[in-house]
Design an enzyme around this catalytic site. Structure first.
Site, PDB file in Angstrom:
ATOM      1  N   ILE A  43       0.837  -1.206   0.000  1.00 20.74           N
ATOM      2  CA  ILE A  43       0.000   0.000   0.000  1.00 20.74           C
ATOM      3  C   ILE A  43       0.867   1.250   0.000  1.00 20.74           C
ATOM      4  O   ILE A  43       0.641   2.192  -0.779  1.00 20.74           O
ATOM      5  CB  ILE A  43      -0.958   0.001   1.204  1.00 20.74           C
ATOM      6  CG1 ILE A  43      -1.952  -1.158   1.094  1.00 20.74           C
ATOM      7  CG2 ILE A  43      -1.705   1.327   1.293  1.00 20.74           C
ATOM      8  CD1 ILE A  43      -2.811  -1.355   2.325  1.00 20.74           C
TER       9      ILE A  43
ATOM     10  N   CYS B  99       1.702   1.655   7.689  1.00 17.85           N
ATOM     11  CA  CYS B  99       2.373   0.556   8.386  1.00 17.85           C
ATOM     12  C   CYS B  99       1.367  -0.226   9.227  1.00 17.85           C
ATOM     13  O   CYS B  99       0.348   0.315   9.651  1.00 17.85           O
ATOM     14  CB  CYS B  99       3.478   1.102   9.284  1.00 17.85           C
ATOM     15  SG  CYS B  99       2.949   2.413  10.404  1.00 17.85           S
ATOM     16  N   PRO B 100       1.629  -1.507   9.458  1.00 15.24           N
ATOM     17  CA  PRO B 100       0.752  -2.278  10.343  1.00 15.24           C
ATOM     18  C   PRO B 100       0.918  -1.820  11.784  1.00 15.24           C
ATOM     19  O   PRO B 100       1.939  -1.206  12.137  1.00 15.24           O
ATOM     20  CB  PRO B 100       1.253  -3.711  10.160  1.00 15.24           C
ATOM     21  CG  PRO B 100       2.678  -3.557   9.771  1.00 15.24           C
ATOM     22  CD  PRO B 100       2.755  -2.305   8.948  1.00 15.24           C
TER      23      PRO B 100
ATOM     24  N   SER C  75      -4.188   3.461   7.995  1.00 15.42           N
ATOM     25  CA  SER C  75      -3.672   2.156   8.442  1.00 15.42           C
ATOM     26  C   SER C  75      -4.455   1.611   9.628  1.00 15.42           C
ATOM     27  O   SER C  75      -5.400   0.857   9.452  1.00 15.42           O
ATOM     28  CB  SER C  75      -2.187   2.272   8.771  1.00 15.42           C
ATOM     29  OG  SER C  75      -1.439   2.515   7.601  1.00 15.42           O
ATOM     30  N   ARG C  76      -4.084   2.002  10.836  1.00 10.58           N
ATOM     31  CA  ARG C  76      -4.771   1.561  12.046  1.00 10.58           C
ATOM     32  C   ARG C  76      -4.894   2.748  12.996  1.00 10.58           C
ATOM     33  O   ARG C  76      -3.977   3.556  13.131  1.00 10.58           O
ATOM     34  CB  ARG C  76      -4.027   0.412  12.731  1.00 10.58           C
ATOM     35  CG  ARG C  76      -4.163  -0.937  12.018  1.00 10.58           C
ATOM     36  CD  ARG C  76      -5.600  -1.450  12.082  1.00 10.58           C
ATOM     37  NE  ARG C  76      -5.760  -2.757  11.448  1.00 10.58           N
ATOM     38  CZ  ARG C  76      -6.146  -2.929  10.195  1.00 10.58           C
ATOM     39  NH1 ARG C  76      -6.362  -1.867   9.414  1.00 10.58           N
ATOM     40  NH2 ARG C  76      -6.314  -4.142   9.701  1.00 10.58           N
TER      41      ARG C  76
ATOM     42  N   ASP D  73      -8.872   7.719   8.250  1.00  9.33           N
ATOM     43  CA  ASP D  73      -9.862   6.728   7.827  1.00  9.33           C
ATOM     44  C   ASP D  73     -10.024   5.656   8.891  1.00  9.33           C
ATOM     45  O   ASP D  73     -10.834   4.754   8.749  1.00  9.33           O
ATOM     46  CB  ASP D  73      -9.414   6.094   6.500  1.00  9.33           C
ATOM     47  CG  ASP D  73     -10.452   5.134   5.937  1.00  9.33           C
ATOM     48  OD1 ASP D  73     -11.603   5.558   5.728  1.00  9.33           O
ATOM     49  OD2 ASP D  73     -10.111   3.950   5.721  1.00  9.33           O
TER      50      ASP D  73
ATOM     51  N   GLU E 296     -12.791   2.973  16.947  1.00 12.23           N
ATOM     52  CA  GLU E 296     -13.726   2.870  15.827  1.00 12.23           C
ATOM     53  C   GLU E 296     -14.698   1.701  15.935  1.00 12.23           C
ATOM     54  O   GLU E 296     -15.768   1.737  15.330  1.00 12.23           O
ATOM     55  CB  GLU E 296     -12.968   2.764  14.503  1.00 12.23           C
ATOM     56  CG  GLU E 296     -12.206   1.477  14.292  1.00 12.23           C
ATOM     57  CD  GLU E 296     -11.570   1.433  12.903  1.00 12.23           C
ATOM     58  OE1 GLU E 296     -11.940   0.548  12.124  1.00 12.23           O
ATOM     59  OE2 GLU E 296     -10.711   2.284  12.602  1.00 12.23           O
TER      60      GLU E 296
ATOM     61  N   HIS F 179     -13.344   4.023   7.854  1.00 11.41           N
ATOM     62  CA  HIS F 179     -12.649   2.824   7.384  1.00 11.41           C
ATOM     63  C   HIS F 179     -13.118   2.449   5.978  1.00 11.41           C
ATOM     64  O   HIS F 179     -13.478   1.310   5.688  1.00 11.41           O
ATOM     65  CB  HIS F 179     -12.871   1.647   8.340  1.00 11.41           C
ATOM     66  CG  HIS F 179     -11.681   0.734   8.423  1.00 11.41           C
ATOM     67  ND1 HIS F 179     -10.979   0.523   9.575  1.00 11.41           N
ATOM     68  CD2 HIS F 179     -11.058  -0.018   7.475  1.00 11.41           C
ATOM     69  CE1 HIS F 179      -9.986  -0.322   9.352  1.00 11.41           C
ATOM     70  NE2 HIS F 179     -10.019  -0.663   8.067  1.00 11.41           N
TER      71      HIS F 179
END
Length: 330
Positions: A155, A205-206, A233-234, A258, A263, A295
């Protein structure tokens, strides 16, 4: 073969049922997320298919194992919501979708950046009200701006190529630098350097134990005044309260997210007729220089097709061969 799907919406059912015509699995769909509150409802399932906000802690995984579940299939790339050690302890195989249309997420990240910068969402509303004034809509060129990309996996790499297409200067941080990006002119730098030099920072990044709250007061203090931050990402990569304080002081000039650290209580639900008691998200939404999407970055036809294809193929491989492609297994 019976598979229970959690956190599902009509579009999940549509794409998975279409793809399942190749396999003939018995699919059961639940709208609720998987967690301690619902795990006992699982009966006679061989596999569970879960999404980003499902909670598979040790207790949940133990109950799944007792009920005969042999496979956990994540229909997403991130796996921070699964206790992988517990899965190993209870002999449950875990697979994921490591790359589903990375361009979908990368394009959404750029769309958020362009929307925030050129204020097209505000212009749209103005013109509908017959207000054609330009005051308050001033943006800036992306051309020759320095964009820092944290994480250059599939990504991040797709986002870098888009940014380069705008004529931006791209610097990046990743523990595994990508030679093809270096050949395109991308310069890999230390994370602190990226924070200090970037006009725009985009997170790709994760989420891991090491980068939880990567964006916090300390890291924000190192950034340029008026920095733009985009996160697709997160949610837990950003300490939301620290970001809010930086928005108040204008240290963060634009923020596009996002994802959000709380969330699971909000996203993928219609709460338009509900009083939301999350004061933090309400405060974020009050800032004119903040853009929140729920998301949505992954949400394209191509991505949903690839998610359903990869997920069911992985389960089929695990059943027939006991393994599947290495990048899919966890």
């Amino acid at each position: 073969m019976k598979i229970a799907f959690f956190s599902t919406k009509p579009y999940d059912r549509e794409f998975f049922e279409k793809e399942n015509e190749k396999y003939g699995f018995e699919l059961h769909f639940f709208e609720t997320h998987l967690g301690p509150h619902i795990v006992n409802a699982i009966e006679n399932e061989d596999a569970v298919c879960v999404f980003v906000n499902d909670k598979l802690n040790r207790n949940v995984i133990e109950i799944l194992a007792k009920k005969g579940v042999k496979y956990i299939a994540l229909r997403c790339a991130g796996f921070n919501n699964v206790d992988l050690q517990a899965a190993k302890d209870f002999n449950i195989q875990v697979c994921r979708v490591p790359a589903y249309s990375p361009e979908a997420v990368a394009e959404h990240a750029m769309a958020m950046l362009l929307t925030l910068n050129r204020k097209t969402h505000k212009a749209y509303n103005r013109v509908r009200e017959q207000n054609f004034a330009l005051n308050g809509l001033l943006g800036f060129n992306l051309y020759q701006k320095k964009i820092g990309v944290v994480g250059t996996g599939k990504i991040g790499k797709a986002f870098v190529k888009i940014a380069l297409g705008f004529g931006a200067e791209v610097i990046a941080y990743d523990i595994y630098p990508d030679e093809t990006l270096i050949n395109l002119g991308v310069k890999y730098v230390a994370l602190e350097t990226l924070f200090m030099e970037s006009d725009i920072i985009s997170l790709h990044c994760p989420l891991t134990a090491d980068n939880h709250y990567l964006i916090n007061k300390e890291s924000i203090d190192k950034m340029k005044y008026g920095v733009t931050i985009i996160n697709t990402s997160r949610g837990n990569l950003i300490n939301t309260n620290d970001a809010i304080q930086a928005l108040k002081t204008k240290k963060i000039g634009l923020l596009g997210i996002d994802v959000y650290e709380q969330e699971e209580k909000l996203f993928f639900k219609d709460l338009s007729a509900t009083i939301i008691d999350d004061d933090t998200i309400q405060l974020l939404l009050s800032f004119p220089n903040v853009l929140v999407t729920a998301h949505q970055a992954f949400f394209t036809k191509e991505a949903l097709e690839q998610i359903s294809q990869r997920t069911l193929k992985s389960i089929d491989d695990l059943i027939k061969k006991g393994t599947t492609d290495p990048e899919v297994l966890l």
